[in-house]
Design an enzyme around this catalytic site. Structure first.
Site: not given
Length: 231
Positions: A10, A83, A85, A196
């Site tokens: 991801m 990841t 998020t 990110c």
């Protein structure tokens, strides 16, 4: 040495950075031919991204929980969700597995605190910048968070999904990110979190005088510490 369960894909562009960083960290810690014991579950990011855009976080939690259970069954001693998020669903995943999760925001907060940073800019996906699931873990440790304005947030988000997650690196996007970093510094940010896992592919410390904290590298380094902790 404990086995690291990596929940990746991801995107895979940043997961390979995780894998490299974990193994480099283990080599540095132990020397010789040592490498990390890693079990990797890599998801199909197209499915994940579509569900993110639909706002179906319940289904996303189910997918990551299923993957986490596979890693646990395979012998992983702890989990690293590769990841920023998807840490939105980390509490849901943690409820359904019997091994701990090394939370990325906690690892980042610890590094910031150790360096004496109390006010930080945050770059990431729109979800990470605009929602509270990430910022609140930093703020709970006494670190105030500054995010870009609406237009800048959208630019940061779009570059992540349309370029970086596809392995596309553009100098124009780097310049745009550096402008945004400068604006955050102008608002009092002592440093900026590359929140990110793909952003480190675009922007590096050599590009700016503002201190940068690459969460991918911080997370990987802390995973090495956990893997070598025998308690």
């Amino acid at each position: 040495m404990k086995m690291i369960g990596m929940l990746g894909g991801m995107s895979w562009e940043s997961t390979q950075t995780y894998y490299r960083a974990v193994n480099e960290g283990m080599k540095q810690a132990l020397g010789g031919l040592h490498s990390a014991r890693v079990l990797l579950y890599s998801v199909d990011f197209a499915e994940i991204e579509a569900l993110q855009q639909q706002g179906d976080w319940d289904r996303l939690a189910e997918i990551l929980t299923e993957a986490a259970r596979c890693l646990e069954a395979g012998g992983a001693d702890f989990l690293v969700i590769c990841t920023n998020t998807m840490h939105k669903v980390a509490p849901r995943v943690a409820q359904d597995v019997g091994i701990p999760i090394l939370h990325l925001a906690d690892a980042t907060a610890a590094t910031l605190k150790a360096d004496g940073v109390t006010r930080v800019g945050l770059l990431g996906t729109r979800f990470t910048m605009e929602e509270s699931f990430y910022r609140e873990r930093l703020e709970a440790r006494g670190i105030s968070v500054v995010v870009p304005g609406m237009t800048d947030r959208q630019r940061v988000h779009d570059v992540i999904y349309t370029e970086l997650c596809r392995g596309v690196i553009k100098s124009s996007s780097r310049e745009a990110y550096l402008d945004i970093i400068n604006r955050l510094a102008g608002e009092g940010a002592e440093a900026v979190i590359l929140g990110c896992t793909e952003i480190g592919l675009l922007v590096r410390q050599a590009d700016t005088a503002t201190p940068l904290y690459d969460t991918t590298l911080i997370h990987a380094q802390q995973a090495v510490v956990w893997a070598l902790n025998q308690t």
